[in-house]
Design a protein around this motif. Structure first.
Motif, short mmCIF file in Angstrom:
data_model
loop_
_atom_site.label_atom_id
_atom_site.label_comp_id
_atom_site.label_asym_id
_atom_site.label_seq_id
_atom_site.Cartn_x
_atom_site.Cartn_y
_atom_site.Cartn_z
N LEU A 197 -2.36 -8.58 -19.20
CA LEU A 197 -3.40 -9.05 -18.38
C LEU A 197 -3.02 -10.55 -17.83
O LEU A 197 -2.19 -10.99 -18.54
CB LEU A 197 -4.79 -9.20 -19.22
N ASN A 198 -3.71 -11.00 -16.87
CA ASN A 198 -3.48 -11.95 -16.14
C ASN A 198 -1.98 -12.21 -15.28
O ASN A 198 -1.81 -13.34 -14.98
CB ASN A 198 -3.69 -13.36 -16.99
N TYR A 199 -1.31 -11.21 -15.36
CA TYR A 199 -0.24 -11.15 -14.49
C TYR A 199 -0.20 -10.47 -13.24
O TYR A 199 -1.25 -9.86 -13.07
CB TYR A 199 1.06 -10.40 -15.39
N SER A 200 0.54 -10.88 -12.36
CA SER A 200 0.41 -10.29 -10.84
C SER A 200 0.93 -8.81 -10.96
O SER A 200 2.03 -8.77 -11.36
CB SER A 200 1.21 -11.05 -9.79
N VAL A 201 0.44 -8.09 -10.11
CA VAL A 201 1.18 -6.80 -9.99
C VAL A 201 1.05 -6.43 -8.23
O VAL A 201 -0.09 -6.64 -7.65
CB VAL A 201 0.37 -5.53 -10.61
N ILE A 202 2.05 -5.79 -7.74
CA ILE A 202 2.05 -5.67 -6.33
C ILE A 202 2.54 -4.31 -5.94
O ILE A 202 3.65 -3.74 -6.74
CB ILE A 202 3.22 -6.80 -5.42
N LEU A 203 1.57 -3.71 -5.17
CA LEU A 203 2.07 -2.24 -4.76
C LEU A 203 2.13 -2.29 -3.04
O LEU A 203 1.38 -2.90 -2.48
CB LEU A 203 0.91 -1.44 -5.01
N GLN A 204 3.24 -1.76 -2.74
CA GLN A 204 3.84 -1.88 -1.35
C GLN A 204 4.00 -0.43 -0.53
O GLN A 204 4.84 0.19 -1.19
CB GLN A 204 4.72 -2.85 -0.85
N TRP A 205 3.42 -0.37 0.76
CA TRP A 205 3.91 1.03 1.34
C TRP A 205 5.09 0.60 2.20
O TRP A 205 4.90 -0.32 2.99
CB TRP A 205 2.65 1.31 2.27
N VAL A 206 6.32 1.24 2.07
CA VAL A 206 7.26 1.08 2.85
C VAL A 206 7.89 1.94 3.94
O VAL A 206 8.80 1.98 4.39
CB VAL A 206 8.63 0.70 1.81
N ALA A 207 7.26 3.01 3.80
CA ALA A 207 7.55 3.94 5.10
C ALA A 207 7.16 3.86 6.41
O ALA A 207 6.18 3.25 6.53
CB ALA A 207 6.89 5.52 4.50
N SER A 208 8.09 4.15 7.18
CA SER A 208 7.77 4.03 8.56
C SER A 208 7.49 5.36 9.20
O SER A 208 7.98 6.24 9.31
CB SER A 208 9.21 3.48 9.44
N ILE A 209 6.36 5.23 10.05
CA ILE A 209 5.73 6.39 10.56
C ILE A 209 5.27 6.14 11.97
O ILE A 209 5.01 5.07 11.92
CB ILE A 209 4.12 7.19 9.68
N ASP A 210 5.36 7.03 12.77
CA ASP A 210 5.01 6.92 14.24
C ASP A 210 4.16 8.20 14.50
O ASP A 210 4.76 9.20 14.45
CB ASP A 210 6.63 7.00 15.02
N PRO A 211 3.26 7.59 15.11
CA PRO A 211 2.56 6.40 15.60
C PRO A 211 2.22 5.84 14.19
O PRO A 211 1.94 6.28 13.15
CB PRO A 211 1.17 6.78 16.27
N GLU A 212 1.81 4.54 14.42
CA GLU A 212 1.74 3.62 13.30
C GLU A 212 0.34 3.94 12.59
O GLU A 212 -0.87 4.13 13.39
CB GLU A 212 1.41 1.95 13.87
N PRO A 213 0.49 4.14 11.52
CA PRO A 213 -0.70 4.52 10.81
C PRO A 213 -1.63 3.61 10.21
O PRO A 213 -1.28 2.21 10.21
CB PRO A 213 -0.20 5.42 9.54
N VAL A 214 -2.96 3.98 10.00
CA VAL A 214 -3.96 2.92 9.32
C VAL A 214 -3.91 3.47 7.80
O VAL A 214 -3.92 4.41 7.35
CB VAL A 214 -5.42 3.19 9.57
N LEU A 215 -3.58 2.12 7.14
CA LEU A 215 -3.52 2.05 5.39
C LEU A 215 -4.48 1.76 4.62
O LEU A 215 -5.30 0.73 4.76
CB LEU A 215 -2.17 1.37 5.02
N ARG A 216 -4.92 2.61 3.83
CA ARG A 216 -6.16 2.40 2.98
C ARG A 216 -5.59 2.73 1.42
O ARG A 216 -4.83 3.65 1.18
CB ARG A 216 -7.14 3.24 3.25
N TRP A 217 -6.33 1.68 0.45
CA TRP A 217 -5.67 2.05 -0.92
C TRP A 217 -7.11 2.25 -1.65
O TRP A 217 -8.17 2.05 -1.27
CB TRP A 217 -5.49 0.66 -1.56
#
Length: 248
Positions: A81-101
């Motif tokens: 607890l109290n530590y940072s966590v980062i999740l990142q989308w790294v895929a390149s898609i054409d056309p540019e998508p809308v990203l939701r988590w």
């Protein structure tokens, strides 16, 4: 540059690239970030030759890997607890998508990154990123954020001291808080199907050692016997000394 003419890693080397004895470039764990043009240059006594190849990497619509910090093991991140966590989308898609988590199926953010500044209990669960463009909907491989599976000894001692407690251990199969170990009192407001009621143990009286337990008349009798033995020893010692002097 991934490799220099002498075979040394260059600025573009990510640690996933190697050269085989024939000079072929091998890329492990390919992602969509590896798509692009690759050029090989061969310099000999006859001159310099080069060749360029285009690599296309298509994102799979059934589970795109995410980049995570800290790193995940088989889709599981264990963090205090109290530590940072980062999740990142790294895929390149054409056309540019809308990203939701989503977190446990509920919308929790948008954009390429899901940043949890200070991890709290409400942040634990399974995250999925949805990428939608005009052609298709892609989704990431699920990543579950959980606490380390360690029960602190202080929690156990608290349970023993209080005599009665609820042990709540949720496994990774719990969608709300996978793998979350937490402790609460019997008056806890939380509900869980995985509760183990630890009943208090009835106190067991310690039986005194009968050979060492003395009270009342027994104690007085022991004192009297001891005094008699001491007096007898003193009298015997005095008698022995007097007898030895007379013999001299």
């Amino acid at each position: 540059m991934i490799f220099s003419p002498k075979g040394f890693p260059g600025p573009g080397h990510t640690g996933r690239e190697t050269l085989d004895p024939q000079g072929s470039l091998i890329i492990r764990n390919v992602t969509t970030q590896d798509a692009g043009s690759y050029t090989v240059v061969l310099e000999t006594s006859r001159g310099r030759r080069s060749a360029t190849e285009q690599i296309h990497v298509k994102a799979s619509s059934s589970g795109v890997p995410l980049m995570t910090f800290p790193g995940n093991s088989q889709g599981i991140i264990q963090s205090e607890l109290n530590y940072s966590v980062i999740l990142q989308w790294v895929a390149s898609i054409d056309p540019e998508p809308v990203l939701r988590w989503t977190l446990n199926g509920s919308l929790c953010g948008t954009g390429k990154k899901m940043i949890i500044q200070r991890l709290s209990l409400k942040d634990l669960g399974t995250y999925v990123c949805l990428a939608e463009n005009s052609e298709e909907v892609y989704f990431s491989q699920p990543v579950t954020v959980m606490l380390p599976r360690i029960i602190h000894p202080q929690l156990l001692s608290t349970c023993y001291v209080t005599g009665s407690c609820w042990a709540v251990l949720r496994t990774s199969g719990d969608r709300d808080s996978p793998g979350l170990p937490s402790w609460d009192s019997q008056s806890s407001r939380g509900q869980s199907t995985n509760k183990a009621n630890v009943e208090p143990t009835d106190p067991v009286p310690i039986k005194p050692n009968p050979t060492l337990s003395l009270s009342g008349g027994s104690a007085i009798a022991l004192i009297v016997v001891t005094l008699v033995v001491i007096v007898s020893l003193v009298v015997l010692s005095v008698y022995t000394l007097i007898h030895d002097k007379r013999s001299d």
